[in-house]
Design an enzyme around this catalytic site. Structure first.
Site, PDB file in Angstrom:
ATOM      1  N   SER A 167       0.858  -1.184   0.000  1.00 58.11           N
ATOM      2  CA  SER A 167       0.000   0.000   0.000  1.00 58.11           C
ATOM      3  C   SER A 167       0.895   1.235   0.000  1.00 58.11           C
ATOM      4  CB  SER A 167      -0.939  -0.030   1.210  1.00 58.11           C
ATOM      5  OG  SER A 167      -1.870   1.033   1.144  1.00 58.11           O
ATOM      6  N   HIS A 194      -2.516  -1.167  -3.405  1.00 59.95           N
ATOM      7  CA  HIS A 194      -3.631  -0.229  -3.264  1.00 59.95           C
ATOM      8  C   HIS A 194      -3.365   0.977  -4.161  1.00 59.95           C
ATOM      9  CE1 HIS A 194      -4.410  -1.894   1.050  1.00 59.95           C
ATOM     10  NE2 HIS A 194      -4.973  -2.643   0.124  1.00 59.95           N
ATOM     11  N   ASP A 287      -4.724  -4.342   6.119  1.00 56.45           N
ATOM     12  CA  ASP A 287      -5.052  -5.217   4.997  1.00 56.45           C
ATOM     13  C   ASP A 287      -3.882  -6.148   4.705  1.00 56.45           C
ATOM     14  OD1 ASP A 287      -6.653  -6.221   2.965  1.00 56.45           O
ATOM     15  OD2 ASP A 287      -5.841  -4.846   1.470  1.00 56.45           O
TER      16      ASP A 287
END
Length: 350
Positions: A167, A194, A287
């Protein structure tokens, strides 16, 4: 949220300020270049910074790098024509920026849709900024002790699969990791970063310049192939289905991370029949941590990036707290480690 605006153009400042003030948020302060932004952030750290890229004195990439090193907080790149400046966007995201979007226009008809797009980005980031997630930005940079290296399971097949999640800070981390993977690496790699799907094609091209492996966007129905890198290219979740093919799915529609690393990892744990190596890199939030733990409990090898080399030590820290990672490694060691773990072309052992 208290939102700071960093931009040198008066019209851009006006457009972004209108979006913030017409929502439930507040303007914390306005800076006209990167130097001023770094200084103001040390005096009054906001909940979110809307950072331009192209500014005099200090551009947004360097300002992002210095803020993330000194007084880290969430940063959204808001700049003119992000597609044309994709390399700078990836540099800023590699330094820790969460996402990027075009500067909204003042004049109709584009003003309304652009303002809504920016507000949607702000709201999406707001959902991800929990107290635990924000703690990742305040975590001091200190090197974790390296764990001992367990032996990789014997008798693994040459069709091992590597899955990687990243991310904030991910683009540069991914480029460096891929650059360190041996040229004769034979396993397929699947990556979830992401990222707004409009940047995914440019990211795939950019990553391909750092590795001899074939890097491209994952398509519906793709089968993971040896020595290939498949990158999630949509905001829908990328999964491995029961037939061993990749697919995109909308649900769970309300998931705060799109695409979700956890959802990919869990689908791979369920449907991939041979060995898997899971890797969780820098990023805000949690996540991927649960998915990495599931991979480990299923007997697969798992790696998390260490705190010292993470732009944002959120997701890897969550994995460490869950004891999801067999190894916690500096970024520079992850590529070579994958080379040792996976059967490479022309070799009969890991």
């Amino acid at each position: 949220m208290r939102i700071a605006i960093v931009n040198d153009l008066p019209l851009a400042i006006e457009a972004v300020t209108r979006v913030v003030l017409n929502s439930a948020h507040q303007v914390a302060w306005i800076a006209h270049d990167g130097i001023e932004a770094v200084r103001l952030c040390t005096q009054d750290k906001p909940d979110l910074i809307l950072m331009d890229l192209l500014m005099p004195a200090m551009d947004g990439v360097e300002a992002t790098r210095r803020i993330m090193a000194g007084t880290p907080c969430p940063i959204l790149v808001v700049t003119v024509d992000v597609a044309r400046h994709s390399s700078k966007v990836f540099e800023a995201m590699g330094a820790g920026a969460l996402d990027a979007i075009n500067t909204p226009a003042l004049a109709p008809p584009a003003a309304f849709s652009a303002a809504n797009a920016l507000l949607s980005k702000i709201e999406a980031i707001g959902k991800r900024i929990s107290p635990a997630a924000l703690a990742a930005f305040d975590a001091p940079r200190q090197r974790r002790a390296q764990t001992s290296r367990p032996t990789f399971p014997q008798g693994h097949q040459p069709d091992s699969l590597v899955v990687i999640g990243a991310s904030a800070g991910g683009p540069i981390a991914l480029a460096r990791l891929l650059a360190e993977i041996p040229n004769d690496f034979s396993a397929p790699i699947i990556i979830v970063q992401h990222l707004d799907e409009q940047f995914a094609p440019d990211l795939a091209k950019w990553l391909s310049s750092h590795t001899p492996l074939d890097v491209r966007l994952a398509q519906q129905g793709d089968a993971p192939q040896p020595a290939s890198v498949l990158l999630a290219g949509r905001e829908d979740h990328l999964v491995l289905d029961c037939s061993g093919l990749l697919a995109y799915q909308r649900y769970p529609a309300n998931h705060p991370y799109r695409p979700s690393i956890d959802i990919l990892f869990k689908s791979v744990a369920q449907h991939w029949k041979t060995n898997i190596v899971g890797v969780l890199l820098t990023g805000m939030g949690r996540d991927g941590a649960e998915g990495l733990r599931l991979l480990r409990t299923r007997g697969h090898y798992t790696i998390a990036q260490d705190q010292a080399t993470s732009a944002v030590y959120g997701m890897p820290r969550a994995a460490a707290e869950l004891n999801a990672a067999i190894e916690i490694l500096p970024l520079s060691a992850i590529g070579p480690c994958l080379g040792r773990l996976v059967l490479t072309k022309g070799k009969g052992h890991a």
